[in-house]
Design a protein around this motif. Structure first.
Motif, PDB file in Angstrom:
ATOM      1  N   ARG A  60       0.859  -1.186   0.000  1.00 41.06           N
ATOM      2  CA  ARG A  60       0.000   0.000   0.000  1.00 41.06           C
ATOM      3  C   ARG A  60       0.894   1.235   0.000  1.00 41.06           C
ATOM      4  O   ARG A  60       1.732   1.404   0.896  1.00 41.06           O
ATOM      5  CB  ARG A  60      -0.910   0.027   1.219  1.00 41.06           C
ATOM      6  CG  ARG A  60      -1.857   1.243   1.206  1.00 41.06           C
ATOM      7  CD  ARG A  60      -2.761   1.336   2.430  1.00 41.06           C
ATOM      8  NE  ARG A  60      -3.580   0.147   2.582  1.00 41.06           N
ATOM      9  CZ  ARG A  60      -3.616  -0.609   3.690  1.00 41.06           C
ATOM     10  NH1 ARG A  60      -2.883  -0.321   4.736  1.00 41.06           N
ATOM     11  NH2 ARG A  60      -4.397  -1.669   3.742  1.00 41.06           N
ATOM     12  N   GLU A 146       3.226   0.639   3.137  1.00 40.14           N
ATOM     13  CA  GLU A 146       3.156  -0.540   3.991  1.00 40.14           C
ATOM     14  C   GLU A 146       3.252  -1.794   3.130  1.00 40.14           C
ATOM     15  O   GLU A 146       2.543  -1.931   2.137  1.00 40.14           O
ATOM     16  CB  GLU A 146       1.832  -0.573   4.752  1.00 40.14           C
ATOM     17  CG  GLU A 146       1.604   0.599   5.688  1.00 40.14           C
ATOM     18  CD  GLU A 146       0.215   0.555   6.271  1.00 40.14           C
ATOM     19  OE1 GLU A 146       0.061   0.015   7.385  1.00 40.14           O
ATOM     20  OE2 GLU A 146      -0.715   1.039   5.593  1.00 40.14           O
ATOM     21  N   HIS A 148       3.075  -6.069   2.709  1.00 36.26           N
ATOM     22  CA  HIS A 148       2.432  -7.297   3.196  1.00 36.26           C
ATOM     23  C   HIS A 148       1.206  -7.012   4.071  1.00 36.26           C
ATOM     24  O   HIS A 148       1.008  -7.665   5.099  1.00 36.26           O
ATOM     25  CB  HIS A 148       3.435  -8.171   3.964  1.00 36.26           C
ATOM     26  CG  HIS A 148       4.678  -8.477   3.190  1.00 36.26           C
ATOM     27  ND1 HIS A 148       4.691  -9.321   2.101  1.00 36.26           N
ATOM     28  CD2 HIS A 148       5.960  -8.030   3.338  1.00 36.26           C
ATOM     29  CE1 HIS A 148       5.929  -9.403   1.619  1.00 36.26           C
ATOM     30  NE2 HIS A 148       6.709  -8.614   2.346  1.00 36.26           N
ATOM     31  N   VAL A 149       0.406  -6.028   3.676  1.00 32.46           N
ATOM     32  CA  VAL A 149      -0.800  -5.683   4.433  1.00 32.46           C
ATOM     33  C   VAL A 149      -2.038  -5.984   3.585  1.00 32.46           C
ATOM     34  O   VAL A 149      -1.960  -5.992   2.361  1.00 32.46           O
ATOM     35  CB  VAL A 149      -0.813  -4.186   4.832  1.00 32.46           C
ATOM     36  CG1 VAL A 149       0.316  -3.883   5.807  1.00 32.46           C
ATOM     37  CG2 VAL A 149      -0.725  -3.288   3.607  1.00 32.46           C
ATOM     38  N   ASP A 160      -2.055 -10.706   1.339  1.00 34.37           N
ATOM     39  CA  ASP A 160      -0.747 -11.244   1.010  1.00 34.37           C
ATOM     40  C   ASP A 160      -0.830 -12.773   1.082  1.00 34.37           C
ATOM     41  O   ASP A 160      -1.394 -13.319   2.022  1.00 34.37           O
ATOM     42  CB  ASP A 160       0.265 -10.721   2.044  1.00 34.37           C
ATOM     43  CG  ASP A 160       1.671 -10.688   1.541  1.00 34.37           C
ATOM     44  OD1 ASP A 160       1.981  -9.802   0.726  1.00 34.37           O
ATOM     45  OD2 ASP A 160       2.462 -11.545   1.968  1.00 34.37           O
TER      46      ASP A 160
END
Length: 180
Positions: A60, A146, A148-149, A160
């Motif tokens: 993100r 961010e 792996h969100v 993810d």
């Protein structure tokens, strides 16, 4: 002509060409349960690989492409980078150089909820790219975002590690790898 992608077949270790439409038709129970989800048809198709699939890596960002570039510098191992760019249409968060790098590093595809640029260069690459539009203005380089969100856009939430299947009919997200 229908677009096809490979889904592993459990019988006799063969590979079958199956379209996203056929996957939806064959799995209404997964669509109802939400284990299989179709993204809303808001994306333009870029890159030479119109059909691609792989495990999802999420990111993100907003009008900043530092983390996008960092991910694509890694070995892709057939993964698909899914970037929630907040739907911004004010600048491009992906350009030709990172896409060439992604192709060379073995990424299967990139889905961007935002804009790209260097369309001619991207269209010459053997990789699948989906984005909302193209835009000539480059992104910021502050490194905000961010990794792996969970991300949510085009009518669905994407995690993810889920699996993405894309062809010219659309994009599907599955909780697990699909086999027929």
């Amino acid at each position: 002509m229908k677009s096809n992608f490979l889904i592993s077949v459990n019988v006799d270790f063969k590979m079958a060409l199956v379209t996203t439409a056929e996957v939806c038709d064959a799995n209404p129970q997964l669509l109802v349960s939400g284990e299989l989800r179709a993204l809303e048809p808001v994306f333009q198709i870029y890159g030479r690989r119109q059909v691609f699939s792989g495990p999802v890596v999420t990111l993100r960002v907003f009008e900043d492409n530092v983390l996008v570039r960092e991910f694509l510098e890694e070995k892709g191992n057939g993964r698909v980078l899914v970037v929630d760019g907040g739907g911004s249409l004010r600048c491009a968060i992906l350009g030709g150089n990172p896409v060439v790098q992604a192709q060379n590093n073995g990424w299967a595809g990139i889905v961007v909820n935002g804009c790209i640029r260097d369309v001619d260069e991207i269209n010459s690459c053997d990789i699948g790219v989906r984005a909302l539009a193209s835009h000539p203005v480059k992104a910021n380089k502050k490194g905000h975002g961010e990794k792996h969100v969970p991300v949510a856009f085009a009518g669905t939430r994407i995690l993810d590690g889920e699996f993405l299947y894309a062809d010219t009919d659309g994009i599907l997200i599955s909780n697990s790898e699909l086999s027929v």
